[in-house]
Design an enzyme around this catalytic site. Sequence first.
Site, short mmCIF file in Angstrom:
data_model
loop_
_atom_site.label_atom_id
_atom_site.label_comp_id
_atom_site.label_asym_id
_atom_site.label_seq_id
_atom_site.Cartn_x
_atom_site.Cartn_y
_atom_site.Cartn_z
N ASN A 1 22.66 1.74 -1.77
CA ASN A 1 21.76 2.29 -2.51
C ASN A 1 20.72 2.84 -0.66
O ASN A 1 20.51 3.45 -0.52
CB ASN A 1 21.26 1.53 -2.88
CG ASN A 1 20.45 0.24 -2.09
OD1 ASN A 1 20.96 -0.30 -1.57
ND2 ASN A 1 19.82 -1.19 -3.23
N CYS B 1 16.79 -2.86 -4.79
CA CYS B 1 17.04 -3.90 -5.08
C CYS B 1 14.79 -4.52 -4.93
O CYS B 1 14.29 -5.78 -5.90
CB CYS B 1 16.89 -5.07 -3.96
SG CYS B 1 18.51 -4.74 -3.31
N ALA C 1 29.75 0.10 1.84
CA ALA C 1 30.09 0.43 0.94
C ALA C 1 31.07 1.50 0.39
O ALA C 1 31.11 2.59 1.04
CB ALA C 1 28.33 0.69 -0.51
N GLY D 1 23.56 -7.39 -1.79
CA GLY D 1 24.74 -6.52 -3.03
C GLY D 1 23.70 -7.66 -3.48
O GLY D 1 22.84 -7.98 -3.99
N LYS E 1 31.51 -3.51 7.32
CA LYS E 1 32.21 -3.57 6.30
C LYS E 1 31.54 -2.30 5.39
O LYS E 1 30.53 -3.14 4.17
CB LYS E 1 32.56 -4.08 5.74
CG LYS E 1 33.18 -3.96 3.81
CD LYS E 1 34.40 -2.91 3.68
CE LYS E 1 34.34 -3.03 1.91
NZ LYS E 1 33.36 -1.96 1.44
C1 SIN Z 1 16.81 -2.77 -0.30
O1 SIN Z 1 16.88 -2.36 -2.07
O2 SIN Z 1 17.61 -3.49 -0.35
C2 SIN Z 1 16.21 -2.39 0.40
C3 SIN Z 1 14.91 -1.97 0.24
C4 SIN Z 1 13.84 -1.82 1.53
O3 SIN Z 1 14.18 -2.45 2.58
O4 SIN Z 1 12.70 -1.38 0.79
#
Ligand code: SIN
Length: 479
Positions: free
Chosen positions: A150, A282, A175, A226, A173
């Site tokens: 992502n 995330c 994705a 992840g 490594k």
């Molecule tokens: C993530 O989705 O883990 C990263 C989001 C961010 O660094 O703002």
Amino acid sequence: MQHQPNLIDGQWINADDGTTLEVTDPATDQTIATVPSVGQAETRRAIDAAHRAFEPWAARPAAERGRLIARLAELMHRDADRLAGIMTAEQGKPLGEAKGEIAYAASFLEWAAGEAPRMYGESIPSSSSEKRILVLRQPVGVCAIITPWNFPAAMITRKIGPALAAGCTAVIKPAELTPLSALAIGELALEAGLPPGTVNILTGKARVIGEAFFDDQRVRKLSFTGSTPVGQQLMRQASGNLLRLSMELGGHAPFIVFDDADLDRAVAGAVACKFRNAGQTCICANRFYVQSGIYEKFMQRFNAAVANLKVGRGTQEGVHVGPLINDAAIDKVREHVQDARDKGASVPVGGEKVTIQGLADRFWKPTVVDGMTPEMLCANEETFGPVAPVARFEHDREAIDAANNSPYGLASYFYTSNATRLMRTAEALHYGIVGANDAVPSTAQAPFGGVKHSGFGREGGKYVMDEYTSLKYVSWGLV
Ligand code: SIN
């Protein structure tokens, strides 16, 4: 079609058996490149290289390490357009966001470059006049770094910046879906003058490369970003060699809007927080709790703003929301929206796929779900897509309890104009990151990371150096 080899010991290599993986553009489903699919033997060679490079690299003056890391950041800025193009092609995010990610990625290197000369140790007064107590801060050694699709650039630099600054070396490594950004960073690392073996990049099957990491005692640290189930599996495997771990895992961020919130800022924050990267972040807001007194006004404005978001290919001018990464992502979004409908929610905006002529069937209309209830999937699981479910609440405690009722604890958000409520809510939320009137808290200076099932370890700020260093106590007897 481009073929992009892997980087081991400053050399570009292919898999010993010639196996490759195809990289596709999620917006078109077309193959845009191939990369090697390496096995355990190549992984061991990368670890050999990182191990050989480790001591000379750690022995260099910290300021010199910092200068090389800073040079890599400069090269990323120089090539920002090219790197953003690669990212949009393999990941789908709009070009503007991809460029933003390159700057964000470079900022982790810049921060780490500054931290390299600040790896302070300590001297502690001894209870004996014949002894001195010194504490040295030393690099942990060879680091295995596993990164997600992502944020194909920033999640790498967030780890290698501090690892290299501390004097560690890395085997990365990336994705399987987004290896090209990583390999492009590898090219720039060589150009920046980072010595061969300090940064190695392998593409291929996570299980195969991971096993070689876990079998090798020379690997001393694993940093992973992840999903929670994969993180749990890696922790089990890492226990064999007692690896140091940093785990940045899943989230399920609540976003609370109190009655006294600044409505303009809350709506703008909600849209930015939910829909950047098509909701595949995330720390994206995953569930909204809006207080009764402001509910109607908020929903009216929020629905209008979401309906205005333009969906399309990331290369197209003015697009806000690109494709989802793959068909499984679309299926999950569909399942969450259908489940909410089946359980009584309404869907005032979106709620379906968008068909765009000539492009893959992988675009989802930014969606608002009105009337989220606790038994809905979207109230309990990370959707990882452009869906904003909203619930109404009456009392502050109700919202805080609902927000905390999750195994996850990465990011949380709320909007209020009352300073006391702000402090009390910030303290009450069981999350590693709290955005108080701020929907975009990520920055290189601050400690990023979660609690509970969102993992442990912090990336960013001075704290990140703890992840890549260990303390050595030297008891010095005076003779
Ligand atoms: C993530 O989705 O883990 C990263 C989001 C961010 O660094 O703002």
